[in-house]
Design an enzyme around this catalytic site. Sequence first.
Site, PDB file in Angstrom:
ATOM      1  N   HIS A 199       0.837  -1.200   0.000  1.00  0.00           N
ATOM      2  CA  HIS A 199       0.000   0.000   0.000  1.00  0.00           C
ATOM      3  C   HIS A 199       0.876   1.256   0.000  1.00  0.00           C
ATOM      4  CE1 HIS A 199      -3.493   2.287   2.181  1.00  0.00           C
ATOM      5  NE2 HIS A 199      -3.293   2.720   0.956  1.00  0.00           N
ATOM      6  N   GLU A 235       4.689   9.260   2.946  1.00  0.00           N
ATOM      7  CA  GLU A 235       3.557   8.450   2.512  1.00  0.00           C
ATOM      8  C   GLU A 235       3.301   7.254   3.425  1.00  0.00           C
ATOM      9  OE1 GLU A 235       1.478   9.323   0.035  1.00  0.00           O
ATOM     10  OE2 GLU A 235       2.679  11.153  -0.022  1.00  0.00           O
ATOM     11  N   GLU A 246       2.382   1.764  -3.337  1.00  0.00           N
ATOM     12  CA  GLU A 246       1.403   2.323  -4.285  1.00  0.00           C
ATOM     13  C   GLU A 246       1.373   3.848  -4.196  1.00  0.00           C
ATOM     14  OE1 GLU A 246      -2.747   3.921  -3.982  1.00  0.00           O
ATOM     15  OE2 GLU A 246      -2.805   1.878  -3.184  1.00  0.00           O
TER      16      GLU A 246
END
Length: 976
Positions: free
Chosen positions: A67, A145, A70
Amino acid sequence: MNFQLGNIYHGFKLIEMKEVNEINSLYRLFQHEKSGARLMNLQNDDHNKVFAIGFRTPPNDDTGVAHIMEHSVLCGSRKFPIKDPFVELAKGSLNTFLNAMTYPDKTVYPVASMNEQDFFNLMDVYLDAVFYPNIYKYPEILMQEGWHYELNQKEEDVTYKGVVYNEMKGAFSSPEDVLYRNIEKTLFPDTCYGYESGGDPVSIPNLTYNEFLDFHKKYYHPSNSYIYLYGNGDLDSQLQFIDEGYLDNFNKIEIDSSIELQKGFEEPKEIESEYAISDKDDCVDKTYLNLNFVVGENTDKENYLAFNILEYLLLETSAAPLKKALIDANLGKDVFGFYDSSIRQPIFSIVVKNSNVEEKERFKEVVVDTLTDLVKNGIDKKLIEGGLNAKEFALREADTRSYPKGLVHFSKAMSSWLYDEQPLIHIEYEETLKIVKKALNTNYFEELIEKHLLNNNHSSLIVLKPKKGLAEEKIQSIKDKLKKYKESLSEEQMEKLISDTKALIERQQSGETEEDLRKVPLLSLEDIDPNIEEIFVDEQEEQGVKIISREDFTNKIVYSRMLFNSTGVDFNDLPYVGLLSNVLGGVDTEKHNYMDLANEINIATGGIGFSAVTYMKNGDADTFYPRFNIRSKVLSSKIEILNELIIEIINTSKFDDKKRLKEIIQEMKSRLEMAIYDSGHLVAANRNFVYFSKGSHYDDIISGLEFYKFIVDIDKNFDSKWQQVAEKLNQVSKKIFNKNNLTLALTCDKEDFIKVKNHLPHFINNLNDDKIEYNSYNIVLSQKNEALLTQSDVQYVTKGFNFIKLGYKYSGSLLVLKTISSLDYLWNKVRVLGGAYGSFATFGRSGNMVLASYRDPNLKETLDIYDDMKTYLENFDVDTREMTKYIIGTISNLDTPLTPSMKLDKAISCYMSGVSNEDLQRERNEVLNTSPEKIREFSKMVEAVMKENSICVLGNEIKIKENKDLFNELVDIFNF
């Protein structure tokens, strides 16, 4: 170009080719000889072209590395070195879809556009992102992130920050998400599905930078990729671009990314888990009971389709026998389930919500007994016929609404392609459907139940129970862990942590060079059609009923909206309008019990739906037009049957079945609770609108938080109130379903409109024709400034007001301001620096404006960012290229491709709100002519709106109480 099997085109060898009649496409499958990449093409006449690249990415822990990856690859790359090319594309391309998604075993990067050059630009940025990301240059990308320790000065506490970290804290705040996480964990303990690909907030901080990079090195190679091209584009040029720009740089390698099969269990598994509730909450009737079964493999195309239908038959339709048995057993307040076919070994799941731990054994017994009885005595063939027709209608219509059609086909292809099977097995459904239709004359579904549900030990029982104080325990555990971590640091390590925090903030706040910004491709304004696609509506009248229609090619489907003016309902009875929309079709009528009625609807139509809607007058927050909407779709040959069913429902529904009414109320309460968890940003924003907009206040009464309070009250006091509720529903129904209230809207082929019109007199003659006295609702507005308390680990922070009431006017340039504020100012301040998962701004035609955050770790800091937006706008100054980018990005939202059904809804909205084609053209002109000067002018409007100090926040109880001075009211929304 004429492609031939076995030939090589720009490095791609064509290995399969055939016509796919189900989707009117030519399918081609290629293998890139040098790099090992696979490529699938669906060629057709769809202008909305789709490109996607996916990778098989099985996780081996709960850190959420897939994740986080991504998110991270989209934060700058070799050719596009700026910090966020993804956002630059969102600001300045004509994309019709732009996103990336992490699944339990794959990560996909899809884009769509109707503009050929834009499509190539999107491909270029996404291919460079996945193959050459800047994650190797900048550790700060993982910090931003994913996660990082944050420490600005020695005296402060160390905290965790990170976009994915906060996203998953928000996700794990929902009890349904906690339950879903446990399902795969129990069923697949030995495979990748036993791990949380999105990331468990407890484990995310265990991910190291080296592990992060190793994940990319292993999986993000063309040999592990699945590339997809869809639509009417030039395939030869597309293949050449992908080969010469990217794949030719790689050599084929062996990558072990295989998805292992979980060995079946000898005995079913059972676990108990917990979710957080407030200390004020009662633990009674708050437990989830859940049974799950692994049902074969999703490469079994027959099982794949059959279980999609079986789940609908058993748990979704009003006639669903398993759902009815569980409700009748009084095990809980809501029953639902799902068939998850997105993974290699699909799951059939049954959930009872708002139950109790001691009901566990009885829950299992009712499920087994009901399924055993269905196997022994057979499933009602009318139920099967209705279920088959409903699913077949959906397959043939292929109306995806929220996703490009091509992306839906890609998802289906990946359900087999990812596991080394032929990509078309779920797209070519005709032959499989014929096999499944044997269920109309055989025990087809009964045998599936016996094999996969009754005689299947690869299953799990989960009891998810409430726990008071759990949220506080988690918060304290994190604080203790971080305190211990800080105490373990040497002076040198602490200085390093402060230095790393500073370096991240400096990178986040640094601007981009003009040279780097210009590397992101951009169209010109000449590429944009200056004219709108006009919303043509023909207006007629039949026996006093207004008919508005759109002629469109609909493949013999008639899309209908029956809009009944609902202002005949007294103000105090308005919540019953919302309730009525949930009751109709779910109770008995004079001709049918509600289960038979559901079957008749499914057999004859593509669905009948009921909703209470509000249309705001163009340019006015306080003038609105309430309507009760009956939505339907039907083949033109069955329009007469549709009309008879609607007449039966609106004229003869029986509201006085106490047991059935209670079931509906309990289910509604449950679903509204889920919506509060799933869409906290919308709940908070819509509640904020209530403080200053009469139309929004009305919406709140019929479908918002006030409506939820109304349902909670009925549920609590059902025995004393149910008769009153039944009487009110009957009264409200009569006031709404009146010939004098009706406006009919529809879209279909020209010849089918004649058929519809021929059947109208009979329908109209069966409507009540009594004189109606209409109400002008005296709605009193009040700025409540509420904090809505939940056990969520994050916040949804909103602030807004109505700018028209402050003397400002709506302009198309406000849509450009929305793009700028959402994807520039708020993105950088709230998401990048603040760590929230998302943020947005809206500026409506009625004047309603709101700034909002999504899964936000902050509260007051975010409100301060909203207040300072005026300063950003005062100093807004960009060159012509940047302004063009914002304008193009805004146009992409205006030009989203619409299905015939969606075009009808847009036409109705414009018609009811008084928005003309001239208004739409003026809006488009204002967008195209927006200048930096115009954006600067909006600073005064934004400042005035923020000074009204109208706020609403939904979020963590502890965090809110730390900031209680900001609010007038603290509301525990789950304890009304």
